[in-house]
Design an enzyme around this catalytic site. Structure first.
Site, PDB file in Angstrom:
ATOM      1  N   ARG A  63       0.753  -1.328   0.135  1.00 33.28           N
ATOM      2  CA  ARG A  63       0.123   0.123  -0.096  1.00 33.28           C
ATOM      3  C   ARG A  63       0.909   1.267  -0.024  1.00 33.28           C
ATOM      4  NH1 ARG A  63      -3.241   2.556   4.307  1.00 33.28           N
ATOM      5  NH2 ARG A  63      -5.087   3.619   3.507  1.00 33.28           N
ATOM      6  N   HIS A  67       0.286   4.066  -2.720  1.00 32.47           N
ATOM      7  CA  HIS A  67      -0.079   5.476  -2.468  1.00 32.47           C
ATOM      8  C   HIS A  67       1.215   6.590  -2.648  1.00 32.47           C
ATOM      9  CE1 HIS A  67      -3.494   5.020   0.663  1.00 32.47           C
ATOM     10  NE2 HIS A  67      -3.563   4.101  -0.381  1.00 32.47           N
ATOM     11  N   VAL A  71       0.987   9.829  -6.379  1.00 33.27           N
ATOM     12  CA  VAL A  71       1.314  11.103  -6.148  1.00 33.27           C
ATOM     13  C   VAL A  71       2.640  11.477  -6.428  1.00 33.27           C
ATOM     14  CG1 VAL A  71       1.563  12.970  -4.183  1.00 33.27           C
ATOM     15  CG2 VAL A  71      -0.288  10.758  -4.067  1.00 33.27           C
ATOM     16  N   GLU A  89       3.158  14.029   3.195  1.00 38.37           N
ATOM     17  CA  GLU A  89       2.002  13.141   2.404  1.00 38.37           C
ATOM     18  C   GLU A  89       1.462  12.530   3.723  1.00 38.37           C
ATOM     19  OE1 GLU A  89       3.182  11.367  -1.029  1.00 38.37           O
ATOM     20  OE2 GLU A  89       3.815  13.296  -1.737  1.00 38.37           O
ATOM     21  N   ASN A  95      -3.862   8.918   4.262  1.00 40.95           N
ATOM     22  CA  ASN A  95      -2.690   8.225   4.947  1.00 40.95           C
ATOM     23  C   ASN A  95      -2.651   8.319   6.211  1.00 40.95           C
ATOM     24  OD1 ASN A  95      -1.463   7.544   2.278  1.00 40.95           O
ATOM     25  ND2 ASN A  95      -0.687   9.731   1.941  1.00 40.95           N
ATOM     26  N   PRO A 164      -6.987   6.919  -4.974  1.00 38.18           N
ATOM     27  CA  PRO A 164      -8.307   6.464  -4.800  1.00 38.18           C
ATOM     28  C   PRO A 164      -8.783   6.317  -3.536  1.00 38.18           C
ATOM     29  CG  PRO A 164      -7.081   5.536  -6.719  1.00 38.18           C
ATOM     30  CD  PRO A 164      -6.061   6.133  -5.928  1.00 38.18           C
ATOM     31  N   HIS A 194      -6.064  -6.343  -2.504  1.00 41.67           N
ATOM     32  CA  HIS A 194      -6.855  -6.484  -1.222  1.00 41.67           C
ATOM     33  C   HIS A 194      -7.245  -7.838  -1.036  1.00 41.67           C
ATOM     34  CE1 HIS A 194      -8.425  -2.314  -1.712  1.00 41.67           C
ATOM     35  NE2 HIS A 194      -7.217  -2.189  -1.502  1.00 41.67           N
TER      36      HIS A 194
END
Length: 331
Positions: A63, A67, A71, A89, A95, A164, A194
């Site tokens: 993850r 993430h 960005v 961030e 986050n 997202p 997931h």
């Protein structure tokens, strides 16, 4: 018609461009073959040690990579702490109190710096840690393209808008993937991560009691699954309790995520919409394919991880190799 002089000039130009290419080098799997040949082994060893403290760390590390890449590209900007010039961030809505594994990344960096000081970027460590997390959990293994450098900046605003959200519908999520050059195949394959990990009740509790402000649960939820989730996440609870993203094999990387969607057992709204939305014919076909063919899922997942890892990397003389992943060198 070209003259011989034009042809000669063109050939010389092509040679010069080829010589200059390393300044904008593409990522490649042998990037550290001479400078840090054991980097993959070092990363895998630290991840394996972290797994002994709990299997949840695998999903947390992949993850972080996800993430980060969404960005300003795969540049380890997510690892930077607040400073006089950095708005971290880590404190962005997707986050804060949610992303984990920073201590494991720091441990990896310490080990890598001991073996190969100043050679391996934090951005590459994130990519390698994600790969190790998947393969150590029963998923596919692949050679990770490397050669990223680390950013000098972070983008908290971008983290708030580009990553997202579990509350978003399929069209919004598709747009966010498209904005970074990823297509529908990538979207479905990457959400397949997931298949392991946990989520806090606050990320899906709206589906259990008051979905879309209608005062009723999300109708796409399997009723037995709904009851089980309501027991884990009472309506007036704190929202911090955890539920498995995959009810079948919560700590293994396999294709059961997709068979869960087929049964109405996707935990997050953004998960279940891959199968249950009326506008998702393309995603429904992919869910069905991956649900019946784990090999196909693994193959597509590997390619999509490589695609994601190629989002706007800093290479050549851009960025830096941070000595501490939490801060810019010299700060």
């Amino acid at each position: 018609m070209f003259s011989f002089r034009t042809i000669g000039y063109t050939a010389v130009t092509a040679i010069l461009l080829a010589l200059l290419q390393p300044c904008n080098a593409q990522l490649h799997t042998t990037f550290y073959a001479n400078t840090c040949p054991n980097v993959s082994t070092i990363v895998r060893s630290i991840v394996q040690q972290a797994l002994q403290s709990g299997p949840r760390i695998s999903a947390s590390l992949i993850r972080l990579h996800f993430h980060d890449c969404f960005v300003q590209g795969c540049d380890a900007s997510i690892l930077l702490d607040n400073s006089s010039t950095i708005l971290s961030e880590k404190l962005a809505a997707p986050n804060v109190n949610s992303t984990r594994g920073f201590n494991v990344v720091d441990s990896i960096k310490t080990a890598v710096e001991s073996a190969c000081p100043g050679d391996v970027s934090c951005a590459d460590i994130l990519a390698l840690a994600a790969q190790s997390s998947v393969s150590l959990s029963g998923g596919p293994s692949w050679n990770v393209p490397l050669g990223r450098r680390d950013s000098l900046t972070a983008n908290q605003t971008g983290a708030n808008t580009s990553i997202p959200s579990p509350f978003e519908g399929l069209s919004n999520i598709t747009s966010k993937f498209a904005a970074v050059g990823l297509n529908t195949n990538d979207l479905v394959a990457l959400l397949g991560a997931h298949t392991f990990g946990r989520a806090q009740c606050r990320t899906f509790r709206n589906r259990l009691y008051n979905f879309s402000g209608r005062g009723k649960p999300d109708s796409t939820l399997n009723t037995t699954y709904l009851t089980a989730l309501q027991q884990i996440c009472p309506q007036n609870g704190s929202g911090a309790a955890l539920a498995n993203l995959d009810t079948t094999t919560p700590d293994s990387f396999d294709n059961s995520y997709f068979t869960n969607l087929q049964k109405g057992q996707g935990l997050l709204q953004s998960d279940q919409e891959l199968f249950s939305t009326s506008t998702g014919a393309a995603t429904i076909a992919l869910v069905n394919n991956f649900g019946s063919n784990q090999t196909a899922f693994f193959q597509c997942f590997v390619q999509s991880m490589i695609n994601m890892g190629n989002i706007s990397p800093l290479t050549g003389g851009n960025g830096e190799i941070r000595s501490d992943c939490k801060k810019v060198n010299g700060s």
